[in-house]
Scaffold this active site. Structure first.
Site, PDB file in Angstrom:
ATOM      1  N   ARG A 228       0.848  -1.195   0.000  1.00 34.75           N
ATOM      2  CA  ARG A 228       0.000   0.000   0.000  1.00 34.75           C
ATOM      3  C   ARG A 228       0.878   1.237   0.000  1.00 34.75           C
ATOM      4  NH1 ARG A 228      -4.555  -1.740   4.506  1.00 34.75           N
ATOM      5  NH2 ARG A 228      -5.649  -3.251   3.209  1.00 34.75           N
TER       6      ARG A 228
ATOM      7  N   SER B 173     -10.035  -6.314  10.150  1.00 30.67           N
ATOM      8  CA  SER B 173     -11.263  -5.653   9.724  1.00 30.67           C
ATOM      9  C   SER B 173     -12.043  -6.655   8.893  1.00 30.67           C
ATOM     10  CB  SER B 173     -10.929  -4.404   8.901  1.00 30.67           C
ATOM     11  OG  SER B 173     -12.073  -3.624   8.659  1.00 30.67           O
TER      12      SER B 173
ATOM     13  N   ARG C 220       1.222  -6.561  12.581  1.00 29.73           N
ATOM     14  CA  ARG C 220       0.591  -5.949  13.758  1.00 29.73           C
ATOM     15  C   ARG C 220       0.439  -6.960  14.882  1.00 29.73           C
ATOM     16  NH1 ARG C 220      -3.485  -0.987  12.316  1.00 29.73           N
ATOM     17  NH2 ARG C 220      -2.027   0.098  10.939  1.00 29.73           N
TER      18      ARG C 220
END
Length: 430
Positions: free
Chosen positions: A262, A352, A391
């Site tokens: 990204r 998510s 993460r």
């Protein structure tokens, strides 16, 4: 993408749903373009019928020796041919305008999604674990003594610039162990099919999942036209693109561990320290393709799959429902799972999970044939992190840190580390 027929049938409902996402008065413009497109199509069909009728009479007029009539009819055929071509071009132009507009609009939120502007309006629905208490001031992952030898940002910056990291030794092995652990749980216990997809995809794949055209600047493109995937949601979801599948084939559940890329175009100045926000990172992704009647339950199932990974690692977390202003472009409902990071003294997103309804399926033309017969329907698609590996590494390091700079590692990972249980202060596995 949105169903133009649904907008025609109930423009007020469409506008009300879009207003919840901060967009208003769209249906009138959409329907005006749609009306112009349909008028051009109708006019083209009328002209084609007139041309066909004249064509049938041309030969008869010639046979009767009616030269004037023959020439008149031949002129009509020629004129109608040009008129049809012009109308078809105009209809295509209106269709392109309509498609471009619909492609740029976000999905409609489910009715039970909380209204709001940003993350402050998200609603917590679940919490697990208690943040650990330390008898010292906990530090961020990159400040832990035992981590520093295996997490080199300076060399990565020399090689590639900012927002990259070079991992080595114990840290690199722990990162690999986390991904293997996640894949093992998802494939052996959660019923997901392990997949190794390409990380370079065509425009069509990015269009199908909604990264294009609106978010081109957030991704990287090669000089020969491939896109580096932002997550493996893109190739996994597109497995069913363009297919008419049998209902018995559903649900399909996939998982993949891939590198992701990204540009972080909109995150200047955010999370510049450490490896929380990187240009290149790894995720274990989950993707489901389901029957429309089952997609909402599938979201809860997918969320539990992600939560369970954190529970097995002993990492405190909370789950929130995103409000309309914080929800992603393609989602109808999103559950964010936020893990506790002692170094930041806060919860940060680690997964998510979203249900997209038929939004992506319409863009991909992915449908299924009902078992009992009837008209083909679009499938529903879902995606979620299971989990973001980097993460998760940060959370393991920060929650397991000790006063002397060591890191106590979760028991679930011991088999993946040759029985070793901690990272010593000198950066070795012990």
């Amino acid at each position: 993408m949105h169903d133009i027929r649904a907008i025609r049938d109930n423009p007020a409902a469409f506008d009300a749903a879009m207003a919840r996402r901060g967009l208003s008065g769209l249906s009138s413009e959409i329907l005006a373009i749609d009306a112009a497109r349909r008028a051009k199509i109708t006019a083209s069909e009328t002209a084609q019928a007139e041309r066909n009728a004249a064509s049938k009479e041309v030969g008869a007029a010639k046979a009767r020796g009616e030269d004037a009539e023959f020439e008149r009819l031949r002129a009509i055929v020629s004129e109608k041919k040009d008129e049809i071509a012009k109308l078809e071009d105009e209809a295509k132009a209106e269709d392109a305008r309509l498609t471009e507009m619909l492609m740029g609009l976000p999905n409609l939120p489910m009715e039970d999604i909380p209204d709001g502007e940003d993350e402050d309006d998200n609603v917590e629905i679940h919490r697990w674990g208690t943040p650990p208490e330390f008898d010292f001031d906990p530090v961020e992952h990159f400040e832990i003594a035992g981590v520093k030898p295996g997490m080199d940002f300076e060399t990565a910056a020399k090689l590639s610039g900012s927002r990259f990291v070079l991992m080595s030794g114990a840290v690199a092995r722990l990162h690999r162990a986390l991904a293997q652990f996640m894949l093992d749980v998802h494939t052996t216990e959660n019923g997901l099919t392990e997949t190794i997809p390409p990380v370079l995809v065509r425009d069509e794949a990015m269009l199908g999942t909604g990264q294009l055209p609106k978010f081109a600047e957030d991704s990287y493109r090669t000089t020969n036209g491939w896109w580096l995937i932002p997550t493996s949601e893109v190739p996994l979801t597109n497995i069913v693109a363009g297919h008419m599948i049998n209902e018995s084939y559903l649900p399909r559940r996939y998982t993949a561990h891939t590198q992701c890329f990204r540009s972080e175009a909109g995150s200047a100045g955010k999370d510049t320290s450490g490896m929380l926000r990187q240009h290149q990172f790894e995720k274990v992704e989950m993707v489901s393709v389901t029957h429309p009647d089952h997609s909402r339950d599938e979201l809860d199932r997918m969320t539990r799959c992600a939560e369970d990974i954190l529970e097995r690692l002993g990492l405190p977390y909370r789950t929130v429902v995103l409000c309309t202003g914080d929800m992603g472009f393609g989602a109808r409902r999103t559950h964010d799972i936020e893990v506790w990071l002692p170094g930041q003294d806060t919860y940060r997103e680690i997964s998510s999970c979203s249900v997209c309804g038929d939004f992506q399926a319409r863009r991909m033309n992915a449908r299924f044939r009902p078992e009992g017969g009837g008209k083909p329907e679009f499938v529903h698609t879902l995606n979620g992190s299971g989990l973001a590996v980097g993460r998760c590494l940060i959370a393991v390091l920060e929650n397991g840190q000790t006063a002397n700079g060591e890191v106590v590692l979760p028991q679930a990972l011991h088999p993946y580390l040759g029985g070793r249980t901690r990272i010593a202060a000198d950066g070795t596995l012990a």
